[in-house]
Design a protein around this motif. Structure first.
Motif, PDB file in Angstrom:
ATOM      1  N   GLU A  57       0.587  -1.275   0.229  1.00 17.71           N
ATOM      2  CA  GLU A  57       0.113   0.148  -0.193  1.00 17.71           C
ATOM      3  C   GLU A  57       1.244   1.065   0.404  1.00 17.71           C
ATOM      4  OE1 GLU A  57      -3.473  -0.057   3.477  1.00 17.71           O
ATOM      5  OE2 GLU A  57      -3.300  -2.276   2.861  1.00 17.71           O
ATOM      6  N   GLN A  58       0.669   1.805  -1.195  1.00 17.77           N
ATOM      7  CA  GLN A  58       1.605   3.312  -1.305  1.00 17.77           C
ATOM      8  C   GLN A  58       1.424   4.168  -0.146  1.00 17.77           C
ATOM      9  OE1 GLN A  58       1.011   5.318  -5.225  1.00 17.77           O
ATOM     10  NE2 GLN A  58       2.350   6.987  -4.063  1.00 17.77           N
ATOM     11  N   GLU A  59      -0.083   4.564   0.413  1.00 20.85           N
ATOM     12  CA  GLU A  59      -0.004   5.498   1.292  1.00 20.85           C
ATOM     13  C   GLU A  59       0.624   5.385   2.720  1.00 20.85           C
ATOM     14  OE1 GLU A  59      -4.208   7.324   3.789  1.00 20.85           O
ATOM     15  OE2 GLU A  59      -4.066   6.735   1.203  1.00 20.85           O
ATOM     16  N   LEU A  60       0.360   3.850   2.795  1.00 21.41           N
ATOM     17  CA  LEU A  60       0.953   3.353   3.900  1.00 21.41           C
ATOM     18  C   LEU A  60       2.842   3.250   4.221  1.00 21.41           C
ATOM     19  CD1 LEU A  60      -0.213   1.440   6.953  1.00 21.41           C
ATOM     20  CD2 LEU A  60       0.424  -0.239   5.491  1.00 21.41           C
ATOM     21  N   ALA A  61       3.273   3.054   3.109  1.00 18.01           N
ATOM     22  CA  ALA A  61       4.549   3.124   3.261  1.00 18.01           C
ATOM     23  C   ALA A  61       4.988   4.708   2.899  1.00 18.01           C
ATOM     24  CB  ALA A  61       4.908   2.426   2.104  1.00 18.01           C
ATOM     25  N   GLY A  62       4.069   5.064   2.616  1.00  9.23           N
ATOM     26  CA  GLY A  62       4.657   6.785   2.639  1.00  9.23           C
ATOM     27  C   GLY A  62       4.501   8.103   3.867  1.00  9.23           C
ATOM     28  N   TYR A 119       5.432  -0.757  -2.969  1.00 11.16           N
ATOM     29  CA  TYR A 119       5.881   0.555  -3.277  1.00 11.16           C
ATOM     30  C   TYR A 119       7.290   1.029  -1.959  1.00 11.16           C
ATOM     31  CZ  TYR A 119       1.680   0.990  -6.004  1.00 11.16           C
ATOM     32  OH  TYR A 119       0.867   0.701  -6.507  1.00 11.16           O
ATOM     33  N   ARG A 120       7.823   1.639  -2.658  1.00  9.54           N
ATOM     34  CA  ARG A 120       9.135   1.694  -1.820  1.00  9.54           C
ATOM     35  C   ARG A 120      10.024   3.082  -2.107  1.00  9.54           C
ATOM     36  NH1 ARG A 120      13.728  -0.192  -5.371  1.00  9.54           N
ATOM     37  NH2 ARG A 120      15.131  -1.196  -2.948  1.00  9.54           N
ATOM     38  N   PHE A 121       9.460   3.546  -0.305  1.00 12.00           N
ATOM     39  CA  PHE A 121      10.244   4.605  -0.213  1.00 12.00           C
ATOM     40  C   PHE A 121      11.477   5.087   0.746  1.00 12.00           C
ATOM     41  CE2 PHE A 121       5.969   5.551  -0.139  1.00 12.00           C
ATOM     42  CZ  PHE A 121       5.552   6.571  -1.404  1.00 12.00           C
ATOM     43  N   ALA A 157      12.199   9.842   0.313  1.00  9.80           N
ATOM     44  CA  ALA A 157      11.979   9.779  -1.041  1.00  9.80           C
ATOM     45  C   ALA A 157      11.348   8.481  -1.856  1.00  9.80           C
ATOM     46  CB  ALA A 157      13.219  10.961  -1.961  1.00  9.80           C
ATOM     47  N   GLU A 158      10.802   8.779  -3.197  1.00 11.60           N
ATOM     48  CA  GLU A 158      10.363   7.779  -3.205  1.00 11.60           C
ATOM     49  C   GLU A 158      11.260   7.362  -3.561  1.00 11.60           C
ATOM     50  OE1 GLU A 158       7.882   8.763  -6.963  1.00 11.60           O
ATOM     51  OE2 GLU A 158       6.339   8.450  -5.646  1.00 11.60           O
ATOM     52  N   ALA A 159      11.878   5.818  -3.805  1.00 13.95           N
ATOM     53  CA  ALA A 159      13.501   5.076  -3.648  1.00 13.95           C
ATOM     54  C   ALA A 159      13.291   5.182  -5.269  1.00 13.95           C
ATOM     55  CB  ALA A 159      13.370   3.898  -3.573  1.00 13.95           C
ATOM     56  N   PRO A 160      14.483   5.359  -6.073  1.00 15.88           N
ATOM     57  CA  PRO A 160      14.773   5.064  -7.594  1.00 15.88           C
ATOM     58  C   PRO A 160      14.231   4.158  -8.260  1.00 15.88           C
ATOM     59  CG  PRO A 160      16.551   5.593  -6.395  1.00 15.88           C
ATOM     60  CD  PRO A 160      15.828   5.175  -4.955  1.00 15.88           C
TER      61      PRO A 160
END
Length: 185
Positions: free
Chosen positions: A93-98, A142-144, A131-134
């Motif tokens: 989940e993108q929002e959870l990771a962010g 989803y990776r930060f 930041a977002e990972a490359p």
């Protein structure tokens, strides 16, 4: 005879070791080509022939490359001059990771101030990110990421040990801590 096409493509990776890897690859290819009594030729296609990694590899000048690379790393405070910790947060989940990446990064501020009050000799700590990972999405995650840099390994570890247990990892979120990472992607 060997041809290297787009030799500079590796220079554009978001990694402070990109120049070193490009030089290493070109030097290795050239070394293997020159074996045997007849020698060999290497053709390098590049858009950046003046880049030190490419120009010094073409000149077989490891000493000048190492000196230039070490000077650049010293200027930007990268290993071997400072220690580096890369923290990678991932979740399906993108929002959870962010959100977790933001909370974790914010927790380092007070911990840093507290550690510096307790120890006047505490080394400076620099926080870059999050930041977002490359490679933002990998295998469905989803990776930060963010980085911590310090000239003191002991201080870097002290701050990590103080902060990581205080910010609870939500279910479905993974955290990886990599000290002096070999790859930043």
């Amino acid at each position: 005879m060997v041809g290297v096409v787009n030799a500079d493509v590796g220079l554009h990776r978001p990694d402070f070791r990109a120049g070193e890897r490009t030089f290493q690859l070109l030097a290795q290819v050239a070394g293997r080509t020159g074996r045997g009594p007849r020698g060999g030729k290497v053709f390098v296609q590049t858009f950046s022939p003046e880049h030190p990694s490419i120009a010094l590899a073409a000149a077989h000048d490891y000493t000048a490359f190492a000196a230039a690379e070490l000077a650049t790393r010293g200027q930007h405070k990268y290993p071997p001059y400072q220690r580096l910790a890369r923290l990678v947060i991932r979740s399906k989940e993108q929002e959870l990771a962010g959100e977790y990446a933001d909370r974790l990064a914010a927790a380092f501020g007070p911990a840093l101030a507290s550690a510096q009050r307790q120890n006047a000799d505490a080394s400076e700590l620099r926080i870059l990110g999050p930041a977002e990972a490359p490679v933002f999405r990998l295998k469905g995650y989803y990776r930060f990421h963010f980085q911590l840099q310090s000239s003191s390994s002991a201080f870097l570890h002290q701050v990590l040990r103080a902060v990581l247990p205080t910010v609870r990892l939500p279910q479905g979120v993974d955290l990886t801590v990599d000290i002096d990472p070999q790859d930043m992607v």
